[in-house]
Design a protein around this motif. Structure first.
Motif, short mmCIF file in Angstrom:
data_model
loop_
_atom_site.label_atom_id
_atom_site.label_comp_id
_atom_site.label_asym_id
_atom_site.label_seq_id
_atom_site.Cartn_x
_atom_site.Cartn_y
_atom_site.Cartn_z
N GLU A 123 5.67 15.12 -0.51
CA GLU A 123 4.98 14.69 -1.72
C GLU A 123 5.67 13.46 -2.31
N THR A 124 6.98 13.46 -2.34
CA THR A 124 7.73 12.30 -2.85
C THR A 124 7.48 11.08 -1.97
N ARG A 125 7.48 11.28 -0.67
CA ARG A 125 7.21 10.18 0.25
C ARG A 125 5.79 9.64 0.05
N ASP A 126 4.84 10.53 -0.14
CA ASP A 126 3.45 10.10 -0.38
C ASP A 126 3.32 9.32 -1.69
N ARG A 127 4.07 9.76 -2.71
CA ARG A 127 4.03 9.06 -3.99
C ARG A 127 4.60 7.65 -3.85
N LEU A 128 5.72 7.52 -3.11
CA LEU A 128 6.29 6.19 -2.88
C LEU A 128 5.33 5.31 -2.09
N ARG A 129 4.67 5.90 -1.11
CA ARG A 129 3.71 5.15 -0.31
C ARG A 129 2.53 4.70 -1.17
N ALA A 130 2.08 5.58 -2.07
CA ALA A 130 0.97 5.21 -2.95
C ALA A 130 1.37 4.09 -3.90
N GLU A 131 2.60 4.14 -4.43
CA GLU A 131 3.07 3.06 -5.30
C GLU A 131 3.13 1.74 -4.54
N ASN A 132 3.62 1.80 -3.31
CA ASN A 132 3.69 0.60 -2.49
C ASN A 132 2.28 0.06 -2.21
N ASP A 133 1.36 0.94 -1.87
CA ASP A 133 -0.02 0.53 -1.62
C ASP A 133 -0.64 -0.10 -2.86
N TYR A 134 -0.34 0.47 -4.03
CA TYR A 134 -0.86 -0.08 -5.28
C TYR A 134 -0.36 -1.50 -5.48
N LYS A 135 0.93 -1.72 -5.28
CA LYS A 135 1.49 -3.06 -5.47
C LYS A 135 0.87 -4.05 -4.49
N VAL A 136 0.74 -3.65 -3.24
CA VAL A 136 0.16 -4.54 -2.23
C VAL A 136 -1.30 -4.84 -2.57
N ASN A 137 -2.05 -3.81 -2.96
CA ASN A 137 -3.46 -4.02 -3.31
C ASN A 137 -3.61 -4.90 -4.54
N LEU A 138 -2.74 -4.70 -5.52
CA LEU A 138 -2.80 -5.52 -6.73
C LEU A 138 -2.50 -6.98 -6.41
N LYS A 139 -1.49 -7.19 -5.57
CA LYS A 139 -1.16 -8.57 -5.18
C LYS A 139 -2.33 -9.18 -4.40
N ALA A 140 -2.92 -8.41 -3.51
CA ALA A 140 -4.06 -8.92 -2.75
C ALA A 140 -5.22 -9.27 -3.67
N GLU A 141 -5.46 -8.43 -4.68
CA GLU A 141 -6.54 -8.71 -5.62
C GLU A 141 -6.28 -10.00 -6.38
N VAL A 142 -5.04 -10.20 -6.82
CA VAL A 142 -4.71 -11.42 -7.55
C VAL A 142 -4.85 -12.64 -6.63
N GLU A 143 -4.41 -12.51 -5.40
CA GLU A 143 -4.54 -13.62 -4.44
C GLU A 143 -6.00 -13.93 -4.15
#
Length: 177
Positions: A123-143
């Protein structure tokens, strides 16, 4: 009528929420400025920080939830019950199999917390992965928004240029008349 809590709309409270968001997103804005990637393999960094007991719990949970464990365990139980049934006069655990029942209960009692520990780590690993995905998706959206703005700017420039060319053509046509 729903009750609205005043502290949810308090200016200081909202300012604090925005400040927290600003701090959390600072690395995203920095990555956009420097054009670096945000994607990272969370599994590797998470596994590097785990201790021996956590890795052992993961391996036990992986084996305990596998087909090979079930097959080995069923074969062990069947063999043990057959041996104790056919050799009744020298059997160390006769038919009600009380010792086997105690053994199975002990395995279940030990296996459940180990599996829960492993699930908590997952669960902790999945939460970290979700946070990482959020950051990448947010950066992609801004780009992508930035690219859209650039394309819109180029299209407007082209349109203005085409209008100029059309005006020149109209002037040339009027002069010929």
């Amino acid at each position: 009528m729903p009750i609205i809590k005043k502290e949810l709309y308090d200016k200081d409270h909202l300012t604090q929420i925005l400040e927290n968001e600003k701090e959390e997103l600072a690395d995203i804005f920095e990555a956009i400025k420097t054009r670096e990637t945000l994607a990272e393999n969370v599994n590797d960094s998470y596994d590097e920080n785990s201790n021996f007991a956590q890795r052992l719990a993961d391996k036990i949970a992986d084996f305990g939830g596998s087909r090979s464990f079930i097959i080995i365990f069923v074969l062990f139980l069947a063999t043990r019950m057959l041996v104790n049934s056919y050799f009744g006069d020298v059997a160390f655990d006769p038919f009600p199999f009380i010792l086997l029942n105690l053994f199975l209960s002990s395995i279940a009692a030990l296996q459940a917390p180990v599996i829960m520990m492993s699930q908590k780590r997952q669960e902790t690993r999945d939460r970290l992965r979700a946070e990482n995905d959020y950051k990448v998706n947010l950066k992609a959206e801004v780009e992508i928004r930035s690219l859209h703005d650039k394309l819109d700017h180029l299209l407007m420039k082209k349109r203005d240029h085409l209008i100029e060319i059309q005006q020149i053509q109209l002037e040339i046509l009027e002069k010929r008349k």
